[in-house]
Design a protein around this motif. Structure first.
Motif, PDB file in Angstrom:
ATOM      1  N   LEU A  41       0.995  -1.173   0.048  1.00 41.72           N
ATOM      2  CA  LEU A  41      -0.015  -0.163  -0.041  1.00 41.72           C
ATOM      3  C   LEU A  41       0.861   1.208  -0.099  1.00 41.72           C
ATOM      4  CD1 LEU A  41      -2.886   0.905   0.356  1.00 41.72           C
ATOM      5  CD2 LEU A  41      -2.803   0.822   2.534  1.00 41.72           C
ATOM      6  N   VAL A  42       1.857   1.259   0.927  1.00 48.09           N
ATOM      7  CA  VAL A  42       2.846   2.376   0.969  1.00 48.09           C
ATOM      8  C   VAL A  42       3.553   2.435  -0.440  1.00 48.09           C
ATOM      9  CG1 VAL A  42       4.739   3.183   1.917  1.00 48.09           C
ATOM     10  CG2 VAL A  42       3.144   2.242   3.309  1.00 48.09           C
ATOM     11  N   ILE A  79       1.066   4.123  -2.978  1.00 51.82           N
ATOM     12  CA  ILE A  79       0.754   5.471  -2.367  1.00 51.82           C
ATOM     13  C   ILE A  79       1.944   6.538  -3.019  1.00 51.82           C
ATOM     14  CG2 ILE A  79       0.578   7.309  -0.838  1.00 51.82           C
ATOM     15  CD1 ILE A  79      -0.932   5.296   0.900  1.00 51.82           C
ATOM     16  N   GLU A 137       3.917   9.734  -9.819  1.00 53.46           N
ATOM     17  CA  GLU A 137       3.533   9.877 -11.283  1.00 53.46           C
ATOM     18  C   GLU A 137       2.669  10.869 -11.444  1.00 53.46           C
ATOM     19  OE1 GLU A 137       4.510   8.247 -13.566  1.00 53.46           O
ATOM     20  OE2 GLU A 137       5.824   6.571 -12.935  1.00 53.46           O
ATOM     21  N   ARG A 144       5.106  14.214 -11.400  1.00 54.50           N
ATOM     22  CA  ARG A 144       5.832  14.531 -12.417  1.00 54.50           C
ATOM     23  C   ARG A 144       5.284  14.985 -14.052  1.00 54.50           C
ATOM     24  NH1 ARG A 144      10.581  11.011 -13.157  1.00 54.50           N
ATOM     25  NH2 ARG A 144       9.403   9.856 -14.447  1.00 54.50           N
ATOM     26  N   ASN A 145       4.028  14.376 -14.005  1.00 56.40           N
ATOM     27  CA  ASN A 145       3.417  14.595 -15.435  1.00 56.40           C
ATOM     28  C   ASN A 145       2.397  15.717 -15.375  1.00 56.40           C
ATOM     29  OD1 ASN A 145       4.593  12.256 -16.896  1.00 56.40           O
ATOM     30  ND2 ASN A 145       3.453  10.935 -15.183  1.00 56.40           N
ATOM     31  N   ILE A 146       2.525  16.743 -14.358  1.00 53.09           N
ATOM     32  CA  ILE A 146       1.715  17.773 -14.702  1.00 53.09           C
ATOM     33  C   ILE A 146       2.773  18.956 -14.700  1.00 53.09           C
ATOM     34  CG2 ILE A 146      -0.177  19.197 -13.507  1.00 53.09           C
ATOM     35  CD1 ILE A 146      -1.140  16.619 -12.277  1.00 53.09           C
ATOM     36  N   PRO A 147       2.298  19.959 -15.669  1.00 52.27           N
ATOM     37  CA  PRO A 147       3.494  20.894 -15.871  1.00 52.27           C
ATOM     38  C   PRO A 147       3.415  21.617 -14.594  1.00 52.27           C
ATOM     39  CG  PRO A 147       1.892  20.920 -17.939  1.00 52.27           C
ATOM     40  CD  PRO A 147       1.465  20.011 -16.810  1.00 52.27           C
ATOM     41  N   VAL A 189       1.159  24.815 -13.811  1.00 52.07           N
ATOM     42  CA  VAL A 189      -0.278  24.494 -13.548  1.00 52.07           C
ATOM     43  C   VAL A 189      -0.277  24.239 -11.980  1.00 52.07           C
ATOM     44  CG1 VAL A 189      -2.078  22.884 -13.694  1.00 52.07           C
ATOM     45  CG2 VAL A 189      -0.549  23.358 -15.916  1.00 52.07           C
ATOM     46  N   TYR A 200       6.998  19.461  -6.665  1.00 50.34           N
ATOM     47  CA  TYR A 200       7.181  18.945  -8.256  1.00 50.34           C
ATOM     48  C   TYR A 200       8.523  18.421  -8.413  1.00 50.34           C
ATOM     49  CZ  TYR A 200       7.864  19.481 -13.177  1.00 50.34           C
ATOM     50  OH  TYR A 200       8.215  19.429 -14.491  1.00 50.34           O
ATOM     51  N   PHE A 246      10.747  14.317  -8.767  1.00 49.91           N
ATOM     52  CA  PHE A 246      11.800  13.707  -9.619  1.00 49.91           C
ATOM     53  C   PHE A 246      13.056  13.106  -8.703  1.00 49.91           C
ATOM     54  CE2 PHE A 246       9.666  16.620 -12.411  1.00 49.91           C
ATOM     55  CZ  PHE A 246       9.651  15.914 -13.394  1.00 49.91           C
ATOM     56  N   LEU A 275       1.528  -6.565   3.461  1.00 52.12           N
ATOM     57  CA  LEU A 275       0.987  -5.672   4.406  1.00 52.12           C
ATOM     58  C   LEU A 275       1.165  -5.817   5.542  1.00 52.12           C
ATOM     59  CD1 LEU A 275      -2.443  -5.395   2.653  1.00 52.12           C
ATOM     60  CD2 LEU A 275      -0.750  -3.872   2.330  1.00 52.12           C
ATOM     61  N   SER A 307      -1.674   4.243   6.280  1.00 51.15           N
ATOM     62  CA  SER A 307      -1.563   4.839   5.039  1.00 51.15           C
ATOM     63  C   SER A 307      -2.999   4.207   4.648  1.00 51.15           C
ATOM     64  CB  SER A 307      -0.409   4.103   4.168  1.00 51.15           C
ATOM     65  OG  SER A 307      -0.282   2.797   4.484  1.00 51.15           O
ATOM     66  N   LYS A 320       5.177  19.930 -21.313  1.00 53.88           N
ATOM     67  CA  LYS A 320       4.865  20.614 -20.252  1.00 53.88           C
ATOM     68  C   LYS A 320       5.230  22.031 -20.354  1.00 53.88           C
ATOM     69  CE  LYS A 320       6.795  17.451 -17.327  1.00 53.88           C
ATOM     70  NZ  LYS A 320       7.511  17.042 -16.111  1.00 53.88           N
ATOM     71  N   LEU A 372      -3.484  26.294 -20.822  1.00 53.18           N
ATOM     72  CA  LEU A 372      -3.473  26.780 -19.306  1.00 53.18           C
ATOM     73  C   LEU A 372      -4.105  28.336 -19.564  1.00 53.18           C
ATOM     74  CD1 LEU A 372      -2.809  26.681 -16.792  1.00 53.18           C
ATOM     75  CD2 LEU A 372      -0.472  27.114 -17.036  1.00 53.18           C
ATOM     76  N   TRP A 374      -1.915  15.616 -17.669  1.00 52.04           N
ATOM     77  CA  TRP A 374      -1.283  14.246 -17.017  1.00 52.04           C
ATOM     78  C   TRP A 374      -1.743  12.990 -18.165  1.00 52.04           C
ATOM     79  CZ3 TRP A 374      -3.134   9.483 -15.498  1.00 52.04           C
ATOM     80  CH2 TRP A 374      -2.560   8.671 -14.735  1.00 52.04           C
ATOM     81  N   CYS A 404       1.116  13.339 -20.836  1.00 54.43           N
ATOM     82  CA  CYS A 404       2.607  13.016 -20.420  1.00 54.43           C
ATOM     83  C   CYS A 404       2.482  11.608 -19.734  1.00 54.43           C
ATOM     84  CB  CYS A 404       2.775  14.085 -19.288  1.00 54.43           C
ATOM     85  SG  CYS A 404       3.063  15.738 -20.010  1.00 54.43           S
TER      86      CYS A 404
END
Lengths: 255, 398, 366
Positions: free
Chosen positions: B124-125, B128, B134, B137-140, B143, B276, B280, C29, C42, C301, C315, C343, C346
């Motif tokens: 699970l960890v 998350i 993901e 990293r994939n949103i400008p 934004v 952001y 990375f 788990l 979590s 991006k 945007l 998203w 990308c």
């Protein structure tokens, strides 16, 4: 009785009873029973994927077994971390790919465990390390890094590194398989001299010459179980099972 | 037989157009000439254009009065009436460095935490952490910055309805307010004690090394160090009878005065950059630790070395060699990305100097050149560090 | 003394605690008390985060209606996005002409499909179509000419403009990057210096400063009266910027090739450009495709930065929308939507690049 066997006594060093192991659904080790006496030298052979490496890796719990019992030096292997540590201190292991620490010098590779596990003063640890490096005949390389050494030299350092912990048992996991042919003998010589001093040894190897001269017993494994177990003369001259015969004919013809 | 000996005399006859050396020379001269012609063409046009538009040139504007206000000013005095464009440049640099350095610290923490979580054997960890990586990293970045600034921080309640922790810490759309510390007589001992703590820790660690070398007994340096660095100042504070007071932010009807405040522009940029870049860095950390072969852990295990010591002496030193180079380039990226502050009104070098100052003076060439020079200097410093580091840690191989 | 086993030991199923749901949960788990606590904490956090998001975006969201007042539920007001969808997609492109953009998308999709898939045996013609014919068609289709009404670039916007920015930049940056990379490895010191200087200068500064330079300084550099429009200036800046990064990617590919390849090509009597074009570049580009895709993701991006120099990409259109007085307070919806669009693009491309990388690796192993 072979020359090497004179060191043997009745004390049991490793006792494995009805041990099973699974990788997910895959039954890799099936009903393993084995007892190794103090000072005994065992050679384990068998085709690749037969579970021989997995078996000796269970002995110092690099792999967990799921059923049965493994007792090393009178301590049973369980989930108890303390006991696992205790056993690992007494059992040395030499790997196929040496697994030396590339960022430490040869000397530091050898002193790391004595200093941090046995809490030995640095000078003493270094003296011991030099003693063992001389034993494996490379004291002059002590200040170099593993990357600067040849494969054979690296494997001898790996043996010295294990010996620095003064182990009572040594495990060898195909120590010569990753070496160029001309370097195999220097590693085997080191192992033979170790055997002559009475070390308890379990070696996974395909070096049949080594098995003939050093081993007290040869164990043949196939598909996760022990098929045949015999003194080397008997094993090589008069193998009983069909699979052993097949394996020996292949390995002796090709090698 | 007296056949001609083919010798160098033959070579002399080669047409110069077929000699690779001559060709190369000719081609290079051509490149230089074209380049110079290009520069001349541009310079000529630019000079004509500047004259036509009545724009001055040179760096005199740096000592001219700026005449505009700056939202966030740290460490220096700034006044729209008296300060110059040179001051604007200085403030821009300070603000860039301030947000970059604090961003680097938080991004590193986020990155290492999520990088390690990403390697967790807890399913699970692990998931998350990978969702975080993901998504982020994939949103400008722009934004994300606008989201934090316009959709989160500026949408916070106004001053009157501030979210409060106790009476002294308040969060609203003007920023995060908390009490400032006002030193009183005897305060000097606290920083002194802090310094003493650091020095003492260095000595303790040396002594502990020596003791372990001699007797083999290790000493808990890290916890002792923490105790000294944090404990000594506390003791000093108690001895001097808590020589400081707090100035609490006073909540007015529409405004808050006093105390310390973190403005939303800074907070948005700081959070946005860290979150952001943290994504990375997490990937870098994960692949760095993965790059250390499993055999290393097994070898350490088989020697009976405890997991935490294996981590400290075997895994981390090797992983760092893989991690540090891309990590520094992420730091450089973060610094460059702080220029996106222009879009949310944080006063760093691009926003106030290459933005407002440029609009006022029109001296685009000088201003853009100075701005680029600043970034160039930073990246030069970082690459000098990188080369030094790489040569220091390179694994010795034969 | 010898022990021989003649019968095969049967293959047994593992103990129940090792397999199935229970075994899986035990291993993944609850393997230790620390892991158990971690799992519980979590799970709690994840549940609340997912629930809050779903509640906002779907369960309590408003989908129907035409104005702000129709948004009566607590969740997101997607009506806003719905009402402005045309603008978000095409900017101020005249409604009657938007079919031209759609045709452009379809033609482009066909080209990409032909190049990437194996439907056509030779990749030559699909490549010629995608990289030479298609851009020309697009120019006339989008801008106008041949009887099509001219649509000024100032009317271009939304996702359409974002895609134009990204594809034109990569289209220019790739060949330029290859030339720069070859120049950087050239044996002629002058050529090398010019290329290294350009690459390192660009890589050291932020894209914004390059865009500022293109939008403010380019007009100064040109003779009076000559001027590009804003979009072209932005494209020049973005292309030069990505070319420097592309050059480094290509250089990585060139360096990965064994030296013997160039030597073999030369010993066959091939000249420099022949060796490069026929032997070296095809291989170097092939191994650098994953990195090229990654650079393209970064470029994609980065197109959002044109907001700062006043172009109306996806945007900026949404940002302008959230500042419309009829739709105030919907910043969250706007940015979440933009984030989701980016998203999808990308993430899709990054999966593709990972897939390619694995495919290329197995190719080498063989």
């Amino acid at each position: 009785m072979s020359e090497a066997a004179k060191h043997m006594n009745d004390e049991v060093a490793i006792q494995i009873n009805g041990m099973h192991k699974w990788y997910g659904e895959f039954h890799v080790l099936r009903d393993i029973n084995l007892s190794v006496h103090r000072g005994e030298k065992i050679v384990v052979c068998g085709p690749s994927g037969s579970g021989k490496s997995t078996m000796i890796r269970c002995i110092n719990r690099l792999e967990e077994h799921q059923q049965g019992q493994i007792i090393v030096d009178g301590i049973e292997l369980t989930n108890d971390v303390k006991k696992v540590d205790e056993i690992r201190r007494e059992v040395g292991m030499v790997f196929q790919h040496f697994n030396l620490f590339p960022h430490l010098t040869v000397l530091e590779n050898c002193t790391l465990a004595p200093i941090w596990v046995r809490k030995t003063p640095k000078e003493e640890a270094e003296a011991t390390a030099m003693k063992f490096l001389e034993r494996v005949k490379i004291p002059e390389q002590a200040l170099k890094y593993p990357g600067q050494l040849s494969g054979g030299q690296q494997q001898r350092v790996a043996i010295a590194r294990s010996l620095c912990m003064n182990p009572r048992i040594m495990l060898f996991d195909e120590p010569t398989s990753a070496l160029d042919p001309e370097m195999i003998s220097e590693v085997l010589d080191t192992m033979i001299s170790l055997a002559e001093e009475g070390m308890t040894m379990v070696c996974v190897t395909h070096e049949m010459g080594f098995a003939k001269t050093v081993a007290d017993r040869v164990i043949f494994m196939d598909q996760g179980e022990i098929i045949e177990e015999a003194p080397p003369e008997e094993f090589f001259d008069n193998p009983q099972s069909e699979r052993t015969k097949l394996f020996l004919s292949q390995i002796l013809h090709n090698g | 037989m007296t056949a001609d000996v083919p010798g160098m005399s033959e070579g002399a006859k080669v047409s110069p157009f077929r000699d690779p050396k001559v060709r190369a020379l000719f081609f290079q001269i051509l490149v230089i000439v074209t380049f110079l012609a290009f520069v001349y063409y541009i310079a000529d046009n630019t000079i004509t254009n500047l004259e036509k538009r009545g724009i001055a040139s040179g760096f005199d504007f740096l000592s001219q009065n700026s005449g505009f206000d700056i939202g966030i000013v740290l460490f220096v005095d700034y006044n729209a009436q008296t300060s110059t464009h040179g001051d604007v440049l200085l403030i821009g640099i300070i603000n860039t460095l301030a947000v970059s350095l604090s961003g680097i610290v938080l991004a590193t923490i986020i990155g290492f935490v999520f990088g390690v979580l990403r390697l967790s054997n807890n399913w699970l960890v692990n998931k998350i952490a990978s969702v975080y990586i993901e998504v982020v990293r994939n949103i400008p970045l722009l934004v994300q910055l606008l989201f934090w600034y316009l959709a989160v921080l500026l949408e916070l309640p106004n001053v009157r309805e501030s979210a409060k922790i106790g009476e002294s810490i308040a969060l609203n759309n003007r920023g995060l307010y908390f009490p400032s510390i006002v030193p009183e007589a005897g305060f000097w001992l606290i920083p002194v004690a802090f310094a003493v703590g650091i020095i003492a820790t260095i000595f303790v660690s040396r002594w502990a090394h020596k003791r372990q070398d001699e007797t083999g007994q290790p000493f808990p340096v890290i916890s002792t160090g923490f105790g000294l660095i944090l404990g000594l100042p506390i003791v000093a504070a108690l001895v001097m009878g808590l020589p400081f007071g707090f100035e609490y932010p006073a909540m007015g009807r529409f405004n808050i005065s006093g105390g310390w405040v973190v403005k939303p522009e800074f907070m948005a940029l700081f959070l946005g950059l860290s979150i952001y870049t943290g994504g990375f860095i997490a990937e870098i950390v994960r692949s760095g630790i993965n790059a250390v072969s499993h055999g290393q852990t097994e070898a350490a295990n088989s020697l009976g070395i405890k997991p935490n010591i294996t981590m400290r002496l075997i895994i981390i030193p090797q992983a760092l060699r893989v991690i540090i180079p891309p990590l520094t380039s992420q730091y450089l990226n973060l610094t460059k990305n702080s220029s996106l502050a222009t879009a949310i009104g944080y006063s760093e070098i691009v926003a106030i100097f290459a933005g407002t100052s440029l609009n006022q003076t029109g001296q685009a060439i000088e201003i853009i050149a100075l701005t680029m020079l600043f970034y160039l200097t930073i990246s030069l410093i970082i690459s000098v560090f990188m080369n030094w580091y790489n040569s220091r840690i390179a694994l010795v191989e034969r | 003394m010898a022990i021989v086993r003649t019968e095969r030991h049967p293959e047994l199923p593992p103990p129940v605690t090792q397999t199935g749901v229970i075994g899986w949960m035990r291993q993944n788990l609850f393997s230790s008390w620390f892991n158990t606590i971690l799992t519980i904490v979590s799970a709690y956090v994840a549940y609340h985060a997912i629930y809050a998001f779903l509640d906002f975006a779907i369960i309590n969201a408003n989908f129907a209606g035409t104005s702000r007042d129709d948004c009566t539920l607590d969740g997101a007001c997607w009506v806003f996005i719905k009402q402005r969808f045309g603008q978000i997609m095409y900017g101020f492109y005249p409604e009657a002409e938007r079919w031209r953009v759609d045709v452009g998308y379809v033609l482009g999709a066909i080209g990409i499909f032909l190049v990437l898939s194996n439907v056509v045996k030779s990749k030559k013609w699909p490549a010629v179509y995608l990289f030479i014919v298609y851009p020309v068609i697009c120019y006339f289709l989008f801008y106008g000419g041949f009887g099509l009404e001219v649509v000024e670039t100032s009317q271009w916007g939304g996702l359409f403009l974002t895609l134009v920015l990204a594809s034109v930049s990569i289209f220019v940056a790739l060949p330029l990057g290859i030339i720069l990379a070859l120049g950087r490895r050239s044996e002629m010191p002058v050529v090398r210096m010019v290329c290294v200087g350009f690459i390192e200068l660009i890589r050291a500064v932020p894209l914004i400063s390059v865009l500022f330079m293109a939008s403010v300084m380019l007009p100064l550099f040109l003779p009076e009266g000559q001027n590009f429009d804003k979009l072209v200036r932005a494209l020049v800046g973005m292309s030069l910027f990505s070319a420097a990064y592309m050059a480094e990617v290509v250089r990585g590919g060139l360096q990965a090739l064994p030296k013997g390849q160039m030597e073999a090509a030369k010993s066959l009597g091939l000249g420099y450009w022949q060796s490069m074009g026929l032997i070296i570049l095809p291989q170097a580009l092939k191994i650098s495709i994953p990195s090229i895709v990654n650079t393209f993701i970064g470029l994609f991006k980065d197109t959002t930065l044109v907001l700062i120099i006043g172009l109306f990409d996806l945007l900026s259109v949404v940002k302008a929308g959230t500042q419309d007085k009829d739709w105030l307070g919907l910043a969250t919806e706007g940015y979440v939507f933009v984030a989701a669009v980016f998203w999808v693009f990308c993430f899709g491309m990054s999966r593709y690049s990972i897939w390619l990388e694995n495919k290329l690796h197995t190719g080498h192993k063989r």
